[in-house]
Design an enzyme around this catalytic site. Structure first.
Site, PDB file in Angstrom:
ATOM      1  N   THR A  72      71.357 -83.307  50.167  1.00 50.81           N
ATOM      2  CA  THR A  72      71.528 -84.737  49.922  1.00 50.81           C
ATOM      3  C   THR A  72      72.984 -85.149  50.052  1.00 50.81           C
ATOM      4  O   THR A  72      73.298 -86.231  50.583  1.00 50.81           O
ATOM      5  CB  THR A  72      71.030 -85.083  48.506  1.00 50.81           C
ATOM      6  N   TYR A  76      59.260 -90.372  46.368  1.00 56.20           N
ATOM      7  CA  TYR A  76      58.651 -91.688  46.539  1.00 56.20           C
ATOM      8  C   TYR A  76      57.137 -91.689  46.318  1.00 56.20           C
ATOM      9  O   TYR A  76      56.626 -92.536  45.590  1.00 56.20           O
ATOM     10  CB  TYR A  76      58.979 -92.293  47.912  1.00 56.20           C
ATOM     11  N   TYR A  81      63.837 -77.389  44.782  1.00 59.05           N
ATOM     12  CA  TYR A  81      64.869 -78.323  44.335  1.00 59.05           C
ATOM     13  C   TYR A  81      64.215 -79.418  43.515  1.00 59.05           C
ATOM     14  O   TYR A  81      63.502 -80.265  44.049  1.00 59.05           O
ATOM     15  CB  TYR A  81      65.606 -78.900  45.548  1.00 59.05           C
ATOM     16  N   ARG A 127      66.308 -88.552  41.746  1.00 57.72           N
ATOM     17  CA  ARG A 127      66.225 -89.017  43.137  1.00 57.72           C
ATOM     18  C   ARG A 127      64.783 -89.130  43.623  1.00 57.72           C
ATOM     19  O   ARG A 127      64.468 -89.983  44.440  1.00 57.72           O
ATOM     20  CB  ARG A 127      67.003 -88.081  44.066  1.00 57.72           C
ATOM     21  N   LYS A 130      66.750 -74.829  42.217  1.00 61.60           N
ATOM     22  CA  LYS A 130      67.907 -75.651  41.873  1.00 61.60           C
ATOM     23  C   LYS A 130      67.390 -76.686  40.885  1.00 61.60           C
ATOM     24  O   LYS A 130      66.654 -77.598  41.249  1.00 61.60           O
ATOM     25  CB  LYS A 130      68.498 -76.312  43.112  1.00 61.60           C
ATOM     26  N   ILE A 182      74.658 -74.893  42.421  1.00 58.62           N
ATOM     27  CA  ILE A 182      74.900 -75.466  43.748  1.00 58.62           C
ATOM     28  C   ILE A 182      75.745 -76.700  43.484  1.00 58.62           C
ATOM     29  O   ILE A 182      75.265 -77.695  42.952  1.00 58.62           O
ATOM     30  CB  ILE A 182      73.604 -75.783  44.494  1.00 58.62           C
TER      31      ILE A 182
END
Length: 295
Positions: free
Chosen positions: A47, A110, A136, A141, A165, A207
């Site tokens: 990202t 989404y 992840y 987000r 992550k 990360i």
């Protein structure tokens, strides 16, 4: 062979020139900067790289640039995700994984799948991937949280799912994963300022976005924590925490690009819909870099 996900991975930005093109010279300099600073692996096209605004040709060129400059020195993790499972699987099947050790793949965003939907998505991705898969979880987000039980189910059921992550910001959730994970499954923080507490719970590192700005100090902090030298790591953490927080005040990678611009590493250019940091924030970041000798 499973990639080693212990330590500090760097979520690389994509530097741009004033005309909006990718600045490959700056990207190469950044790879060298973080490698010399003590990074343990590189993450490309996450990202932080403004990947949604890159064309397919640009993505390919960015990966080639990083792999070539890295020259086998560090493991390389490639960001490959989406909210259309079939499309992600097809993309994996046509990708050249030369120089790539694992993929980092985000929970579908989404469309907000159920936990069973998340499990089936990742199971299909893992079956297609010829390398390690790093889950992840970043609900801020994606709009959906991948629960600990789903992470653990994937870790136990899919041999090439090698790490998560974890960027939910919930240390309790991370603790359940750490308690019940299979041997060899890595849990890494996705939040820079939670690196130390995550490692203290038994996590494997971070990360990191912030480590691009001050790689030596950040990597030393993480490595001290991983070596059990928590008091020394805490001293460094406290020095950096205000600067780290400032990097995310106006979003990511807005802050880290401002910091790297202050340091003379890149030009402060982003692609819409992102815009450069405000003058106020640039001044604040520059002041913190100077005050805490993070240059």
């Amino acid at each position: 062979m499973k990639p080693n996900m212990r330590g500090v991975g760097i979520a690389l930005i994509t530097p741009f020139s004033e005309d909006g093109s990718v600045d490959f010279g700056a990207l190469e300099a950044l790879v060298e900067r973080v490698t010399a600073g003590g990074a343990d692996y590189l993450v490309v096209l996450g990202t932080t790289a403004e990947t949604p605004t890159l064309t397919a040709d640009e993505k390919e060129a960015v990966v080639s640039c990083v792999v070539r400059k890295n020259n086998g020195r560090l493991p390389v993790v490639l960001g490959m995700g989406g909210n259309n499972t079939a499309e992600v699987v097809a993309s994996i099947r046509k990708t050249d994984f030369t120089g790539i050790d694992a993929i980092l793949t985000v929970t579908p965003y989404y469309n907000k799948p159920s936990q069973e939907g998340i499990y089936q998505h990742y199971k299909a991705v893992a079956a297609a991937a010829p390398c390690g898969v790093v889950l992840y979880n970043v609900p801020g987000r994606t709009g959906v949280n991948m629960k600990a039980e789903t992470v653990l189910r994937l870790a136990h059921d899919c041999p090439n799912v090698v790490a998560v992550k974890e960027a939910s910001g919930c240390l309790s959730q991370a603790a359940y994963i750490l308690r019940d994970r299979p041997e060899g499954f890595a849990v890494v923080s996705g939040d820079d300022n939670l690196t130390l507490p995550m490692v203290a719970l038994g996590g494997d590192g971070i990360i990191s976005v912030a480590a691009q700005a001050f790689p030596e100090k950040f990597c030393r902090m993480a490595h001290l924590a991983l070596d059990g030298r928590v008091k020394e790591a805490a001293s460094l953490h406290l020095q950096m925490m205000e600067a780290v927080d400032s990097l995310f005040e106006e979003g990511n990678p807005t802050g880290i690009k401002a910091a790297l611009s202050c340091l003379g590493v890149i030009g402060n250019y982003l692609r819409l819909p992102l815009v450069p940091a405000s003058d106020r924030l640039v001044s604040k970041i520059d002041g913190l870099l100077k005050a805490y000798e993070l240059r």
